[in-house]
Write an enzyme that holds these catalytic residues in place. Sequence first.
Site, PDB file in Angstrom:
ATOM      1  CD  GLU A   1      -0.742   0.624   4.414  1.00 57.00           C
ATOM      2  OE1 GLU A   1      -0.173  -0.460   4.584  1.00 57.00           O
ATOM      3  OE2 GLU A   1      -1.970   0.732   4.249  1.00 57.00           O
TER       4      GLU A   1
ATOM      5  CD  GLU B   1      -2.490  -3.210   9.079  1.00 53.61           C
ATOM      6  OE1 GLU B   1      -1.967  -2.109   8.788  1.00 53.61           O
ATOM      7  OE2 GLU B   1      -3.235  -3.830   8.310  1.00 53.61           O
TER       8      GLU B   1
ATOM      9  CG  HIS C   1      -0.079  -3.840   5.073  1.00 56.54           C
ATOM     10  ND1 HIS C   1      -0.839  -3.368   4.041  1.00 56.54           N
ATOM     11  CD2 HIS C   1       0.424  -5.025   4.646  1.00 56.54           C
ATOM     12  CE1 HIS C   1      -0.809  -4.225   3.025  1.00 56.54           C
ATOM     13  NE2 HIS C   1      -0.041  -5.246   3.369  1.00 56.54           N
TER      14      HIS C   1
ATOM     15  CG  HIS D   1      -2.002  -1.037   1.121  1.00 57.08           C
ATOM     16  ND1 HIS D   1      -2.505  -1.706   2.205  1.00 57.08           N
ATOM     17  CD2 HIS D   1      -2.666  -1.523   0.030  1.00 57.08           C
ATOM     18  CE1 HIS D   1      -3.447  -2.554   1.788  1.00 57.08           C
ATOM     19  NE2 HIS D   1      -3.553  -2.458   0.479  1.00 57.08           N
TER      20      HIS D   1
HETATM   21  O1  0X9 Z   1      -6.865  -3.799   4.508  1.00 56.94           O
HETATM   22  C1  0X9 Z   1      -5.704  -4.245   4.423  1.00 56.94           C
HETATM   23  O2  0X9 Z   1      -5.238  -4.674   3.372  1.00 56.94           O
HETATM   24  C2  0X9 Z   1      -4.823  -4.256   5.655  1.00 56.94           C
HETATM   25  N1  0X9 Z   1      -5.021  -3.055   6.431  1.00 56.94           N
HETATM   26  S1  0X9 Z   1      -4.462  -1.633   5.818  1.00 56.94           S
HETATM   27  O3  0X9 Z   1      -4.891  -0.577   6.695  1.00 56.94           O
HETATM   28  N2  0X9 Z   1      -2.877  -1.632   5.847  1.00 56.94           N
HETATM   29  O4  0X9 Z   1      -4.918  -1.496   4.477  1.00 56.94           O
HETATM   30  C3  0X9 Z   1      -5.137  -5.492   6.484  1.00 56.94           C
HETATM   31  C4  0X9 Z   1      -4.677  -6.718   5.799  1.00 56.94           C
HETATM   32  C5  0X9 Z   1      -4.819  -7.966   6.604  1.00 56.94           C
HETATM   33  N3  0X9 Z   1      -4.170  -8.997   5.878  1.00 56.94           N
HETATM   34  C6  0X9 Z   1      -4.754 -10.156   5.549  1.00 56.94           C
HETATM   35  N4  0X9 Z   1      -5.814 -10.568   6.160  1.00 56.94           N
HETATM   36  N5  0X9 Z   1      -4.224 -10.846   4.573  1.00 56.94           N
HETATM   37 ZN    ZN Z   2      -1.888  -1.659   4.075  1.00 56.27          ZN
END
Ligand code: 0X9
Ligand code: ZN
Length: 342
Positions: A106, A308, A235, A103
């Site tokens: 980030e 995160e 992330h 992303h």
């Molecule tokens: O939404 C996402 O992709 C992640 N949070 S973010 O705020 N960085 O965008 C969470 C991803 C969790 N990962 C998996 N479940 N694979």
């Molecule tokens: Zn992310």
Amino acid sequence: MTGIVITKTSPLLSDSEKRATIIDSKTNFGVEGLTYGLMGGYYTYAEINAQLDSMKARFPNLITSKMNIGTSIEGRVIYAVKISDNPDATENEARALYTSLTHAREPGGMMTVMYYMFYLLENYNSNPAVKYLVDNREIYFIPCVNPDGYEYNRTTNPNGGGQFRKNRRNNGSSYGVDLNRNFGPMAYWNAAGGGSSTTPSDLDYRGTAPFSEPEAIVVKNFLAGKNFKTALNYHTYSNLLIFPYGCLPYLTPDSTTFLEFAGDMTAMNGYSPGTASQLLYPVRGGFDDYYYDGEPEANGKIFAMTPECGGDADGFWPPQSRIFPIAQENLNPNIYYTWSSR
Ligand code: 0X9
Ligand code: ZN
Ligand code: CA
């Protein structure tokens, strides 16, 4: 209380504050390679690549030259490096993988990953545990999975703060596919419980098919045959450590192992462990589920998790004063997860 109280109002550090932070890092963690980048303190894409070159120049026997593992939709190179003894040889050593900047907004994850790289390189000669780890693992890094989105943020916000998240796919009336929603297999990408959007302008738009995006294909091809054991896909933010499944409403057959890993690692830094649904929302088409058992014939089972990093007050572009603390609070979990690769 007596004396002078200094109230900080600016997120920018002075040159002497930056120097003091690096001296503190050298003293307490043996790391002096990480500096402050041009984009609000964060390295630009060009600076990331220059740092990989300078790591190779300083530690030619511990890191590969940066490897072109494929190109983004706009044609930028996605680079990986490996840190190990005899880095240019493929040895019978367990493999771990660290990625960041999937992303584009980030960058705290990237600085955290780069800090770990410097830690391994700069402490190798003086710290026997680090030497053992580097000698007995192959530790791979992809610090910028999404160079187009990250460069786009640089053009709109050269001093940091750009809020673009996805890759730079031209959808017609909007740009971008969420790369963390673009992974297969179909049963995960299209899981019944939701966890991605079919609307191109949405932040979590999944794309037209699993692996419709070149950046996702680059990561998929990079994994194939390497038999990684552990992986952390960095992330930001919220001080979490997320493990699979993201797209199914239950834990994996290896939940005991994931819970032990995540429990140990979050005990080191106070983050909260859990699945995406438990902590945030369902995620379908994410990296971790694919790594874990999306294609076991090609990859084996990779114990992949998503930190995160950074707290809620940090947001996507934490002030410069937060770059080193966030990197440092993730150092022991990073070391632990390289150890756990076996
Ligand atoms: O939404 C996402 O992709 C992640 N949070 S973010 O705020 N960085 O965008 C969470 C991803 C969790 N990962 C998996 N479940 N694979
Ligand atoms: Zn992310
Ligand atoms: Ca080796």
